[in-house]
Design an enzyme around this catalytic site. Structure first.
Site, PDB file in Angstrom:
ATOM      1  N   GLU A 158      40.462  87.255 113.954  1.00 61.49           N
ATOM      2  CA  GLU A 158      41.111  85.945 113.934  1.00 61.49           C
ATOM      3  C   GLU A 158      41.697  85.596 115.304  1.00 61.49           C
ATOM      4  OE1 GLU A 158      42.626  84.767 109.699  1.00 61.49           O
ATOM      5  OE2 GLU A 158      44.376  85.027 110.953  1.00 61.49           O
TER       6      GLU A 158
ATOM      7  N   HIS B 121      26.378 108.252 105.633  1.00 61.71           N
ATOM      8  CA  HIS B 121      25.295 108.349 104.650  1.00 61.71           C
ATOM      9  C   HIS B 121      24.853 106.967 104.177  1.00 61.71           C
ATOM     10  CE1 HIS B 121      25.753 112.784 104.259  1.00 61.71           C
ATOM     11  NE2 HIS B 121      26.946 112.466 104.754  1.00 61.71           N
TER      12      HIS B 121
ATOM     13  N   LYS C 193      38.913  75.551 103.849  1.00 60.98           N
ATOM     14  CA  LYS C 193      39.975  75.006 103.003  1.00 60.98           C
ATOM     15  C   LYS C 193      39.762  73.512 102.781  1.00 60.98           C
ATOM     16  CE  LYS C 193      43.561  78.181 104.599  1.00 60.98           C
ATOM     17  NZ  LYS C 193      44.788  78.293 105.351  1.00 60.98           N
TER      18      LYS C 193
HETATM   19  O1  PA5 Z   1      47.081  85.382 110.413  1.00 63.42           O
HETATM   20  C1  PA5 Z   1      47.184  84.346 109.778  1.00 63.42           C
HETATM   21  O2  PA5 Z   1      47.880  83.411 110.170  1.00 63.42           O
HETATM   22  C2  PA5 Z   1      46.492  84.129 108.432  1.00 63.42           C
HETATM   23  O3  PA5 Z   1      45.555  85.073 108.132  1.00 63.42           O
HETATM   24  C3  PA5 Z   1      47.529  84.139 107.335  1.00 63.42           C
HETATM   25  O4  PA5 Z   1      48.214  85.341 107.361  1.00 63.42           O
HETATM   26  C4  PA5 Z   1      46.930  83.929 105.968  1.00 63.42           C
HETATM   27  O5  PA5 Z   1      46.080  82.826 105.956  1.00 63.42           O
HETATM   28  C5  PA5 Z   1      48.021  83.737 104.930  1.00 63.42           C
HETATM   29  O6  PA5 Z   1      48.812  82.642 105.268  1.00 63.42           O
HETATM   30  P1  PA5 Z   1      50.227  82.399 104.599  1.00 63.42           P
HETATM   31  O7  PA5 Z   1      51.084  83.566 104.882  1.00 63.42           O
HETATM   32  O8  PA5 Z   1      50.706  81.127 105.230  1.00 63.42           O
HETATM   33  O9  PA5 Z   1      49.975  82.231 103.123  1.00 63.42           O
END
Ligand code: PA5
Length: 439
Positions: free
Chosen positions: A287, A308, A422
């Site tokens: 990310e 394996h 989303k």
């Molecule tokens: O690193 C990030 O920002 C995302 O992966 C969030 O952790 C994830 O989408 C969850 O978001 P939230 O904590 O707002 O529900």
């Protein structure tokens, strides 16, 4: 003494030592950008000094809440997804005994809100029926669909089981200080809350209450975890020369490999308890770096299990991968191979040797084979799999990720791409505000 080590000498058959040291300046500059806060995404650098600034008071507030749920509950459901889930899961799995849950160790920590599986939720709900349970609901934005859905269902079940008042005592929310639906809901219901600081992004939040509360509920020593991270914070600062700075070295090395055509990094472990550390790592790096049509692809394997299955591909598939191995020097337990007078399985040549010795030889043999097969190898060694070493490892990866992202030339602290699915999902679900989007 108990410090994690990074070995990079096994990449030098593929890229020169000079090419890595040539990136020392960029790595140092990137590390300084983190410290000075003058790079992209600088509103999200709260994680940088989090370990050294976590007070005893903050830890005891977390421990008080953890102890309350530990006393009241046989099962605690931790609701969250991505950065609001993976850090806690990774540390709990790494430190807990492999069969703790089957042995009935309490409280059992289970997770929800990290998928939209109807079967998963029905089966979880059945499991919770008749059991004393509590909920930790984690969402920074407070609006993420997966955890919100799980919470709506489990909140109702808890209230029906123990009444609204007691359900309130068994529910803790971790969210933004002021914004989001979860903050509003928690205020209205009167839940105990913890704050995810504004300047800490989800995937960098494991050392905030997001990770620390569930980890403490599992009975794991959060003070030692934070102490390990704080020591790593010290030794990966920009003041530490490049040649001693393992975060800068890791960041530089993986960028050199990427530029040489090694587009995928495989994080390999030789200890099944580290499986979710790799899942956490995948989110952290995937990310942070996968944007602007750039970035190393993050994959992970559990060895020797996956030797394996994926072993063939790694040995002989397309030569675009490099491997980072996490090895634990000394396991918590000892087990020797017994002698068998009949030796029908032919294993007497190992009699008296530790199982870990066999594992270490598998690791060595794999490294040699993969090097021979064209896979550069980095190696991270943890002296032990305990809270202190894990705290170091988590912070090491976070610091190196920030440095690596800046070397790559991206903003490591945003995630614009996560919104695309989303938007479509909300349009398909006809969420208010999305009705006019045509797909
Ligand atoms: O690193 C990030 O920002 C995302 O992966 C969030 O952790 C994830 O989408 C969850 O978001 P939230 O904590 O707002 O529900």
């Amino acid at each position: 003494m108990n410090q994690i080590k990074l070995e990079i000498d096994k990449v030098f058959d593929f890229v020169s030592k000079h090419s890595v040291t040539a990136l020392a300046g960029d790595a140092k500059k990137a590390n300084l950008m983190l410290e000075k806060g003058n790079g992209n995404g600088n509103k999200f650098l709260g994680w940088l000094n989090l370990p050294s600034s976590t007070s005893d008071k903050a830890l005891s507030e977390i421990l008080d809440s953890a102890n309350l749920l530990r006393t009241k509950c046989e099962v605690v459901v931790v609701i969250g997804i991505g950065g609001s889930y993976l850090g806690a899961k990774a540390v709990i799995d790494a430190i807990s005994g492999s069969f703790d849950s089957l042995e009935g160790k309490r409280p059992l920590i289970v997770f929800a809100g990290h998928n939209i599986g109807e079967d998963y939720l029905v089966e979880l709900s059945r499991f919770l029926t008749g059991r004393q349970f509590g909920i930790v609901n984690i969402s920074k934005s407070g609006t993420t669909t997966e955890p919100a859905l799980a919470f709506r269902i489990l909140k109702k079940q808890l209230e029906e089981a123990v009444g609204k008042d007691e359900a309130k005592n068994r529910t803790i929310a971790i969210t933004d200080a002021t914004r989001g639906a979860l903050r509003t809901l928690a205020g209205k219901e009167g839940y105990k809350t913890f704050v995810i600081p504004d300047n800490v992004g989800g995937r960098f939040s494991v050392l905030t209450p997001v990770g620390l509360l569930p980890i403490a509920i599992a009975g794991i020593d959060i003070a030692k975890l934070v102490a390990g991270a704080a020591d790593m914070e010290k030794i990966t600062g920009a003041g530490t020369p490049f040649e001693d700075n393992i975060a800068e070295i890791y960041a530089a090395t993986r960028n050199v490999l990427y530029r040489s055509g090694k587009k995928t990094e495989i994080l390999a472990n030789f200890n099944p308890k580290l499986h979710f550390i790799a899942e956490w790592w995948k989110q952290l790096y995937g990310e942070s770096e996968g944007k602007e049509q750039k970035g190393i692809f993050n994959a992970a394997v559990d060895f020797t299990t996956d030797l394996h299955s994926m072993g063939q591909w790694i040995q002989e598939g397309e030569r675009t991968v490099f491997e980072t191995v996490i090895s634990v020097a000394e396991p918590e337990h000892r087990l020797e191979v017994p002698t068998d007078p009949e030796n029908l399985d032919g294993l007497n040549y190992l009699a008296g040797k530790r199982v870990d010795f066999v594992n270490k030889m598998a690791e060595k043999g794999t490294q040699l084979a993969h090097l021979e097969g064209g896979v550069p190898n980095l190696r991270i060694e943890l002296p032990k799999l305990d809270e202190y070493c894990l705290g170091q490892l988590l912070y090491f990866f976070e610091r190196a990720c920030g440095i690596s992202g800046y070397i790559l030339g991206v903003n490591p602290f945003n995630q614009p791409g996560v919104e695309a699915y989303k938007k479509n999902m909300f349009a398909l679900l006809k969420k208010p505000g999305y009705e006019n989007i045509t797909l």
